[in-house]
Enzyme design. Structure first.
Site, PDB file in Angstrom:
ATOM      1  N   PHE A 292     -23.241  15.220 -15.603  1.00  7.09           N
ATOM      2  CA  PHE A 292     -21.893  14.696 -15.447  1.00  7.09           C
ATOM      3  C   PHE A 292     -21.400  13.662 -14.320  1.00  7.09           C
ATOM      4  O   PHE A 292     -21.704  14.161 -13.186  1.00  7.09           O
ATOM      5  CB  PHE A 292     -20.898  15.938 -15.701  1.00  7.09           C
ATOM      6  CG  PHE A 292     -19.455  15.549 -15.916  1.00  7.09           C
ATOM      7  CD1 PHE A 292     -19.144  15.572 -17.343  1.00  7.09           C
ATOM      8  CD2 PHE A 292     -18.532  15.260 -15.073  1.00  7.09           C
ATOM      9  CE1 PHE A 292     -17.671  15.134 -17.508  1.00  7.09           C
ATOM     10  CE2 PHE A 292     -17.061  14.874 -15.007  1.00  7.09           C
ATOM     11  CZ  PHE A 292     -16.862  14.798 -16.626  1.00  7.09           C
TER      12      PHE A 292
ATOM     13  N   ASP B  88     -25.206  12.299  -6.517  1.00 11.61           N
ATOM     14  CA  ASP B  88     -23.629  12.599  -7.091  1.00 11.61           C
ATOM     15  C   ASP B  88     -23.487  13.928  -6.655  1.00 11.61           C
ATOM     16  O   ASP B  88     -23.864  14.731  -7.215  1.00 11.61           O
ATOM     17  CB  ASP B  88     -23.682  12.378  -8.558  1.00 11.61           C
ATOM     18  CG  ASP B  88     -22.206  12.832  -9.065  1.00 11.61           C
ATOM     19  OD1 ASP B  88     -21.498  13.474  -8.054  1.00 11.61           O
ATOM     20  OD2 ASP B  88     -21.882  12.656 -10.161  1.00 11.61           O
TER      21      ASP B  88
ATOM     22  N   LYS C 177     -13.847  15.574  -4.969  1.00 15.33           N
ATOM     23  CA  LYS C 177     -13.463  17.016  -5.278  1.00 15.33           C
ATOM     24  C   LYS C 177     -13.140  17.516  -4.035  1.00 15.33           C
ATOM     25  O   LYS C 177     -11.952  17.401  -3.359  1.00 15.33           O
ATOM     26  CB  LYS C 177     -14.363  17.990  -6.067  1.00 15.33           C
ATOM     27  CG  LYS C 177     -14.590  17.437  -7.422  1.00 15.33           C
ATOM     28  CD  LYS C 177     -15.366  18.415  -8.166  1.00 15.33           C
ATOM     29  CE  LYS C 177     -15.570  18.271  -9.480  1.00 15.33           C
ATOM     30  NZ  LYS C 177     -14.503  18.565 -10.663  1.00 15.33           N
TER      31      LYS C 177
HETATM   32  C1  LIG Z   1     -20.897  15.876 -10.230  1.00 20.51           C
HETATM   33  C2  LIG Z   1     -19.682  15.155 -10.999  1.00 20.51           C
HETATM   34  N1  LIG Z   1     -19.524  13.980 -10.694  1.00 20.51           N
HETATM   35  C3  LIG Z   1     -18.314  13.404 -11.182  1.00 20.51           C
HETATM   36  C4  LIG Z   1     -17.323  13.880 -11.621  1.00 20.51           C
HETATM   37  C5  LIG Z   1     -16.002  13.383 -11.780  1.00 20.51           C
HETATM   38  O1  LIG Z   1     -15.011  13.563 -10.824  1.00 20.51           O
HETATM   39  P1  LIG Z   1     -13.468  13.066 -11.116  1.00 20.51           P
HETATM   40  O2  LIG Z   1     -13.264  13.907 -12.484  1.00 20.51           O
HETATM   41  O3  LIG Z   1     -12.761  13.401  -9.885  1.00 20.51           O
HETATM   42  O4  LIG Z   1     -13.640  11.677 -11.726  1.00 20.51           O
HETATM   43  C6  LIG Z   1     -17.404  15.368 -11.422  1.00 20.51           C
HETATM   44  C7  LIG Z   1     -16.325  16.088 -12.029  1.00 20.51           C
HETATM   45  O5  LIG Z   1     -16.430  17.283 -12.447  1.00 20.51           O
HETATM   46  C8  LIG Z   1     -18.886  16.177 -11.100  1.00 20.51           C
HETATM   47  O6  LIG Z   1     -18.819  17.373 -11.390  1.00 20.51           O
END
Ligand SMILES: Cc1ncc(COP(=O)(O)O)c(C=O)c1O
Length: 393
Positions: A132, A217, A246
């Site tokens: 994700f 990420d 986050k």
């Molecule tokens: C690993 C990871 N990358 C990217 C995101 C996307 O972040 P945002 O919702 O702040 O765009 C998330 C959100 O849960 C995530 O867990």
């Protein structure tokens, strides 16, 4: 029938018929005065708990001085945050955005630009099934979330998926078109999937041998969530590009893309954004770093995390569940049957907020300041909720 009038909101997620009005530490209160013990914390966002004094003070203090001068000017909190994150990560430069998806977009753009300059126009990024990376069109293409392939066609080209945790499938996928490998150190949204030990360092080695970049990420795993400041530090590897979000703002929207100088190849105009690096967001992030870098903070995450692991394991063994997995204060239980949504709802009725990441998987991501007493209380509620759901099943 709903008593809350939400007719003027686009329907993107089901919500209970109530309004959350106040938060403090591990607790939330709704408009009926009901208290909830929150083990989701805005999806692992409120690293310091709801409305922490540090975040409140940083917002209030900076708001009195300067909110957004324009990204065309330097501001002091942004310069300070970039220097601190460079020092803490060992990377050289930072670019700030507001959300995790944006930070990953910046990472993908940086990799494509690097491919134009250093790898004969290669542009393909290898990502993993079930990953994700966010909800922009490009990050939906990068993500391996089941069902997303045909949601908003045509999907952006240039992302190739391999099995998570399997280095040989990455090796097989690398071609002359490959510019980078992008992974979460632990897959969060997939239900806290922990790769085998040595995975990240093997990927680093593979990237070096193949002349491609590696992107971690850490939107979900970064900022102490797994017991080290960044999850990749547990394997002592350094990515070329790192994304954070986050917990970086502990509830306030800010994200970051950091990179080694060798990967920092943007020219003026390649990237920007109205709110990037604004002093309000960056001063909040500075105050979050003050807390997570203070003595004993990480040790406490690990210690309370062990208590959570113990509690979950004790329940899982007694109820014969499939697996408990995670690290620090990011945990999941594979229930072995598709009752997670019912258990989540039963927990909510009993005043505990947990996440059902998949039909059979419950996920727990409390405040990094959660106490052992709060963990014990959560386990009691979970135990009772599981018993009632399983008895009715
Ligand atoms: C690993 C990871 N990358 C990217 C995101 C996307 O972040 P945002 O919702 O702040 O765009 C998330 C959100 O849960 C995530 O867990």
């Amino acid at each position: 029938m709903n008593t809350i009038d939400d007719n003027h909101l686009m329907k993107v997620t089901p919500r209970p018929d109530l309004v959350m009005v106040r938060g403090c530490g591990s607790h939330l209160w709704d408009n009926n005065g009901r208290q909830y013990l929150d083990f989701v914390q805005g999806w692992a966002v409120n690293a310091l708990g709801h409305s922490s004094p540090e975040v409140r003070d940083a917002i209030a203090g900076q708001a009195e001085l300067l909110v957004t001068p324009s990204p065309a000017f330097h501001n002091a909190p942004q310069l300070k945050l970039a220097a601190r994150l460079s020092e803490l990560t060992g990377l050289d430069q930072a670019h700030f955005s507001s959300t995790g998806a944006e930070a990953n977009e910046v990472a993908a753009k940086l990799a494509r630009k690097w491919g134009q300059l250093h790898r004969n126009g290669a542009y393909e990024i290898i990502t993993t099934h079930d990953s994700f990376h966010g909800r922009t069109l490009a990050m939906m293409a990068a993500s391996g979330k089941p069902g997303w392939d045909n949601l908003f066609p045509p999907m952006l080209a240039g992302f190739r998926k391999v099995r998570f945790g399997d280095v040989s499938s990455v090796a097989k996928a690398i071609s002359a078109q490959t510019v980078a490998i992008m992974v979460e150190p632990i897959q969060g949204e997939a239900g806290v999937v922990v790769p085998p030990p040595g995975y990240l360092s093997a990927l680093r080695q593979l990237a070096d041998d193949s002349g491609v970049l590696i992107i971690f990420d850490e939107i979900q795993t970064g900022i102490a969530r797994t017991g080290t400041l960044f999850a990749h530090q547990a394997e002592r590897v350094l990515p070329d590009i790192l994304t954070l979000g986050k917990g970086l703002g502990a509830g306030f929207p800010i994200s970051a893309t950091l990179a080694k100088s060798t990967a920092c190849c943007f020219d003026y105009g390649d990237q920007g954004g109205t709110f990037n690096g604004n002093p309000l967001a960056t001063s909040v992030a500075n105050s979050v770093l003050d807390v997570v870098c203070s003595a004993d903070f990480l040790a406490n995450v690990t210690c309370v995390g062990q208590r959570l692991e113990q509690g979950l394991t004790e329940i899982a063994v007694r109820m014969n569940f499939k697996q408990v997995r995670g690290k620090g204060l990011l945990w999941a239980v594979d229930l072995g049957s598709e009752v997670a949504f019912a258990v989540r709802d039963a927990c909510f009725q009993h005043g505990l907020i947990v996440n059902a990441a998949r039909p059979a998987i419950l996920r727990f991501m409390p405040s990094l300041r959660v106490t052992t007493a709060e963990v014990d209380e959560a386990m009691d509620i979970l135990d009772a909720s599981l018993s009632s759901v399983l008895a009715a099943a």
